[in-house]
Design a protein around this motif. Structure first.
Motif, PDB file in Angstrom:
ATOM      1  N   LEU A 193      -5.472   7.235   7.849  1.00 46.12           N
ATOM      2  CA  LEU A 193      -5.319   7.709   9.224  1.00 46.12           C
ATOM      3  C   LEU A 193      -4.573   9.031   9.192  1.00 46.12           C
ATOM      4  O   LEU A 193      -3.617   9.196   8.416  1.00 46.12           O
ATOM      5  CB  LEU A 193      -4.519   6.707  10.062  1.00 46.12           C
ATOM      6  N   SER A 194      -4.989   9.947  10.045  1.00 45.35           N
ATOM      7  CA  SER A 194      -4.234  11.195  10.189  1.00 45.35           C
ATOM      8  C   SER A 194      -3.281  11.048  11.371  1.00 45.35           C
ATOM      9  O   SER A 194      -3.499  10.208  12.245  1.00 45.35           O
ATOM     10  CB  SER A 194      -5.192  12.361  10.424  1.00 45.35           C
ATOM     11  N   VAL A 195      -2.226  11.853  11.378  1.00 50.89           N
ATOM     12  CA  VAL A 195      -1.249  11.799  12.470  1.00 50.89           C
ATOM     13  C   VAL A 195      -1.189  13.168  13.132  1.00 50.89           C
ATOM     14  O   VAL A 195      -1.013  14.181  12.454  1.00 50.89           O
ATOM     15  CB  VAL A 195       0.158  11.428  11.939  1.00 50.89           C
TER      16      VAL A 195
ATOM     17  N   TRP B 191      12.494   0.574   9.011  1.00 53.39           N
ATOM     18  CA  TRP B 191      11.357   0.623   9.941  1.00 53.39           C
ATOM     19  C   TRP B 191      11.641   1.477  11.169  1.00 53.39           C
ATOM     20  O   TRP B 191      10.803   1.564  12.066  1.00 53.39           O
ATOM     21  CB  TRP B 191      10.910  -0.791  10.332  1.00 53.39           C
ATOM     22  N   ARG B 192      12.834   2.110  11.211  1.00 50.87           N
ATOM     23  CA  ARG B 192      13.023   3.168  12.219  1.00 50.87           C
ATOM     24  C   ARG B 192      12.233   4.363  11.712  1.00 50.87           C
ATOM     25  O   ARG B 192      12.618   5.006  10.736  1.00 50.87           O
ATOM     26  CB  ARG B 192      14.500   3.540  12.336  1.00 50.87           C
ATOM     27  N   LEU B 193      11.145   4.639  12.397  1.00 48.28           N
ATOM     28  CA  LEU B 193      10.214   5.638  11.872  1.00 48.28           C
ATOM     29  C   LEU B 193      10.584   7.048  12.303  1.00 48.28           C
ATOM     30  O   LEU B 193      11.086   7.248  13.407  1.00 48.28           O
ATOM     31  CB  LEU B 193       8.797   5.318  12.350  1.00 48.28           C
ATOM     32  N   ASP B 194      10.306   7.978  11.411  1.00 48.93           N
ATOM     33  CA  ASP B 194      10.288   9.386  11.792  1.00 48.93           C
ATOM     34  C   ASP B 194       8.868   9.884  11.478  1.00 48.93           C
ATOM     35  O   ASP B 194       8.027   9.104  11.002  1.00 48.93           O
ATOM     36  CB  ASP B 194      11.365  10.189  11.052  1.00 48.93           C
ATOM     37  N   ALA B 195       8.628  11.155  11.723  1.00 45.70           N
ATOM     38  CA  ALA B 195       7.262  11.656  11.542  1.00 45.70           C
ATOM     39  C   ALA B 195       6.813  11.492  10.086  1.00 45.70           C
ATOM     40  O   ALA B 195       5.661  11.139   9.819  1.00 45.70           O
ATOM     41  CB  ALA B 195       7.185  13.119  11.969  1.00 45.70           C
ATOM     42  N   GLY B 196       7.731  11.708   9.137  1.00 47.51           N
ATOM     43  CA  GLY B 196       7.370  11.606   7.719  1.00 47.51           C
ATOM     44  C   GLY B 196       6.990  10.180   7.340  1.00 47.51           C
ATOM     45  O   GLY B 196       5.997   9.953   6.629  1.00 47.51           O
ATOM     46  N   LYS B 197       7.778   9.207   7.799  1.00 47.18           N
ATOM     47  CA  LYS B 197       7.452   7.811   7.470  1.00 47.18           C
ATOM     48  C   LYS B 197       6.136   7.399   8.123  1.00 47.18           C
ATOM     49  O   LYS B 197       5.323   6.706   7.521  1.00 47.18           O
ATOM     50  CB  LYS B 197       8.570   6.883   7.945  1.00 47.18           C
ATOM     51  N   LEU B 198       5.952   7.841   9.372  1.00 47.90           N
ATOM     52  CA  LEU B 198       4.707   7.471  10.053  1.00 47.90           C
ATOM     53  C   LEU B 198       3.506   8.027   9.289  1.00 47.90           C
ATOM     54  O   LEU B 198       2.501   7.337   9.091  1.00 47.90           O
ATOM     55  CB  LEU B 198       4.717   7.985  11.501  1.00 47.90           C
ATOM     56  N   ARG B 199       3.635   9.258   8.815  1.00 44.66           N
ATOM     57  CA  ARG B 199       2.529   9.857   8.046  1.00 44.66           C
ATOM     58  C   ARG B 199       2.310   9.104   6.737  1.00 44.66           C
ATOM     59  O   ARG B 199       1.170   8.888   6.310  1.00 44.66           O
ATOM     60  CB  ARG B 199       2.822  11.329   7.739  1.00 44.66           C
ATOM     61  N   ALA B 200       3.396   8.697   6.089  1.00 39.56           N
ATOM     62  CA  ALA B 200       3.251   7.967   4.814  1.00 39.56           C
ATOM     63  C   ALA B 200       2.516   6.642   5.038  1.00 39.56           C
ATOM     64  O   ALA B 200       1.634   6.261   4.261  1.00 39.56           O
ATOM     65  CB  ALA B 200       4.629   7.710   4.203  1.00 39.56           C
TER      66      ALA B 200
ATOM     67  N   ARG C   7       0.824  -1.228   0.000  1.00 42.67           N
ATOM     68  CA  ARG C   7       0.000   0.000   0.000  1.00 42.67           C
ATOM     69  C   ARG C   7       0.842   1.255   0.000  1.00 42.67           C
ATOM     70  O   ARG C   7       0.342   2.336  -0.284  1.00 42.67           O
ATOM     71  CB  ARG C   7      -0.846   0.039   1.278  1.00 42.67           C
ATOM     72  N   PHE C   8       2.093   1.140   0.459  1.00 40.99           N
ATOM     73  CA  PHE C   8       2.946   2.339   0.548  1.00 40.99           C
ATOM     74  C   PHE C   8       4.386   1.930   0.278  1.00 40.99           C
ATOM     75  O   PHE C   8       4.722   0.737   0.323  1.00 40.99           O
ATOM     76  CB  PHE C   8       2.818   2.998   1.932  1.00 40.99           C
ATOM     77  N   ASP C   9       5.220   2.919  -0.004  1.00 41.44           N
ATOM     78  CA  ASP C   9       6.627   2.627  -0.275  1.00 41.44           C
ATOM     79  C   ASP C   9       7.493   3.616   0.505  1.00 41.44           C
ATOM     80  O   ASP C   9       7.540   4.798   0.175  1.00 41.44           O
ATOM     81  CB  ASP C   9       6.887   2.766  -1.781  1.00 41.44           C
ATOM     82  N   ILE C  10       8.133   3.114   1.567  1.00 41.97           N
ATOM     83  CA  ILE C  10       9.103   3.970   2.275  1.00 41.97           C
ATOM     84  C   ILE C  10      10.510   3.393   2.091  1.00 41.97           C
ATOM     85  O   ILE C  10      11.427   3.765   2.812  1.00 41.97           O
ATOM     86  CB  ILE C  10       8.750   4.162   3.771  1.00 41.97           C
TER      87      ILE C  10
END
Ligand SMILES: C[S@@+](CC[C@H](N)C(=O)[O-])C[C@H]1O[C@@H](n2cnc3c(N)ncnc32)[C@H](O)[C@@H]1O
Length: 232
Positions: free
Chosen positions: A210-212, A194-203, A15-18
């Motif tokens: 979902l909104s963040v 998979w170490r998330l930052d705010a941008g990855k979490l939003r993506a 569903r997404f690509d980080i």
């Protein structure tokens, strides 16, 4: 991988690509999936039954202490020493927790707290996705949202389950510190992506409508306005 497993794997469309490379690990996650890593680690990795809450869990708990959760239903992913249940017992209507650590499971059950149940389950498994009724929880807590992700397919399954389990006005709460930590002990390591930052979490979140919202080091995920709620 069997022929049918490889067909299922190839049918998976992210569903997404980080930037994840391991799209499908090809193994059904279960409670012992992280056991080899746990044995390799020289510090407590999974079993926090006898530990104080981590710094991020403690920050979440401070927020919970002042939150209006009376009569609410709470899911805590990553039981630890059942600090969430001890804080909310007698206040929340129901507290449910999941863990892959047998000692945490036994410790939580032995506490005999009111309206508290602990499940020995891998959150990435089909068993977790099917364990609870849709729209069961007002509040879902996980300070290690992607820290133990074996692959994108199973992380996506977890997010699908979270969205399904949330009540329409419910939220998922996580913390900056746990977002940035991934399993990294030299055995079955989690991809650093998979170490998330705010941008990855939003993506990731936006792939599930979902909104963040960020409040200092806390991150709240809620159904974006207009997104359909889960149906039973
Ligand atoms: C480092 S401990 C943290 C415990 C507690 N949340 C805290 O922060 O104090 C990691 C927790 O995540 C749980 N955990 C790790 N991988 C999991 C998975 N795939 N499914 C469910 N729980 C998992 C462990 O069982 C353990 O409860």
């Amino acid at each position: 991988m069997t022929e049918s497993a490889s067909l299922r794997a190839s049918a998976f469309s992210p569903r997404f690509d980080i930037g994840a490379q391991r799209i499908d690990c090809g193994r059904e996650p279960h409670v012992d999936t992280h056991e080899a890593a746990d044995q390799r680690a020289s510090w407590p990795l999974l079993d926090y039954s006898a530990c104080e809450p981590t710094e991020d869990q403690a920050a979440i708990n401070r927020w919970l202490a002042g939150a209006a959760l009376d009569g609410r239903e709470v899911l805590h992913v990553g039981t630890g020493n059942s600090s969430v249940a001890q804080l909310l017992a007698g206040k929340a209507r129901r507290i449910v927790s999941v863990t892959v650590a047998r000692n945490e499971w036994e410790h939580g059950r032995a506490l005999g707290l009111r309206d508290y149940s602990v499940h020995l389950l891998n959150k990435h498994s089909l068993a977790f996705a099917e364990q609870f009724e849709p729209a069961s929880f007002d509040c879902i807590l996980d300070n290690n949202l992607a820290s133990f992700a074996c692959c994108q397919r199973h992380l996506e399954r977890y997010f699908e389950a979270l969205v399904r389990l949330l009540k329409p006005e419910g939220f998922v709460l996580t913390h900056w510190l746990g977002m940035q930590w991934t399993l990294d002990v030299g055995v079955d390591d989690v991809e650093p992506v998979w170490r998330l930052d705010a941008g990855k979490l939003r993506a990731i979140a936006s792939a599930y409508q979902l909104s963040v919202e960020r409040e200092d080091e806390l991150f709240f995920l809620r159904r974006a306005r207009g997104a359909a709620a889960a149906r039973s």
